[in-house]
Write an enzyme that holds these catalytic residues in place. Structure first.
Site, PDB file in Angstrom:
ATOM      1  CB  CYS A   1      -6.652  -0.348   4.998  1.00 62.31           C
ATOM      2  SG  CYS A   1      -4.952  -0.971   5.057  1.00 62.31           S
TER       3      CYS A   1
ATOM      4  CD  GLU B   1      -2.036   4.250   3.321  1.00 56.10           C
ATOM      5  OE1 GLU B   1      -3.195   4.478   3.705  1.00 56.10           O
ATOM      6  OE2 GLU B   1      -1.782   3.455   2.392  1.00 56.10           O
TER       7      GLU B   1
ATOM      8  CG  HIS C   1      -1.991  -0.976   1.229  1.00 57.15           C
ATOM      9  ND1 HIS C   1      -3.125  -0.843   1.995  1.00 57.15           N
ATOM     10  CD2 HIS C   1      -2.141  -2.138   0.557  1.00 57.15           C
ATOM     11  CE1 HIS C   1      -3.928  -1.863   1.801  1.00 57.15           C
ATOM     12  NE2 HIS C   1      -3.344  -2.675   0.931  1.00 57.15           N
TER      13      HIS C   1
ATOM     14  CB  CYS D   1      -2.148   1.625   6.175  1.00 52.54           C
ATOM     15  SG  CYS D   1      -1.680   0.815   4.624  1.00 52.54           S
TER      16      CYS D   1
END
Length: 159
Positions: free
Chosen positions: A90, A62, A60, A93
């Site tokens: 999410c 992040e 992801h 993260c």
């Protein structure tokens, strides 16, 4: 109150940088999500979604930005750093952001299916954890949301 009344001028600059990262993801067919980590007025970590490219569910925006910022600082603690991300983090993260001790998270648009910065739950400010982060949502919300909406429309052939 408008965005310009609530956010500082530099917040817009950093979110625009996160949007540019999201566009890099989109250019390679990834879901357009981007992130930057800022410390002392400098971007020390950048990331964009690479899940499909890397065949990695943890890739992801992040997570990539956190790894780069940690390498830059030569430390896992991202004290006095701010993450700007186009989509609400999410659970994975949000957990990594708590673990990294990041000071502040600024996100663009909510994630109604996985958002853990207040939409489904708020892991970033859970008082039972050993760290809570400052949290602000809605910066350049429409632009961030439009990136995702347009991407999925094109994907489904309805552009």
């Amino acid at each position: 109150m408008s965005e310009t009344d609530y956010f500082r001028e530099e917040d817009f600059v950093w979110m625009q940088a996160a949007i540019e990262e999201a566009k890099k993801a989109e250019a390679i067919g990834e879901v357009p999500i981007g992130a930057v980590i800022v410390k002392n007025g400098e971007i020390i970590g950048r990331g964009y979604n690479l899940r499909e490219t890397n065949l990695d569910p943890t890739a992801h925006a992040e997570m990539i930005a956190i790894r780069e910022a940690s390498r830059h600082l030569e430390a896992w603690r991202l004290l006095d750093c701010t993450l700007y991300v186009t989509l609400e983090p999410c659970p994975m993260c949000a957990g990594a952001l708590v673990q990294s001790r990041i000071r502040k998270v600024v996100y663009g648009t909510i994630d109604p299916k996985a958002g853990c910065a207040g939409t489904l739950m708020n892991l970033l400010q859970e008082p039972r954890f050993n760290h809570e982060t400052e949290l602000v949502g809605g910066l350049l919300q429409q632009e961030c949301a439009d990136l995702l909406t347009q991407f999925f429309r094109r994907l489904r052939g309805r552009a």
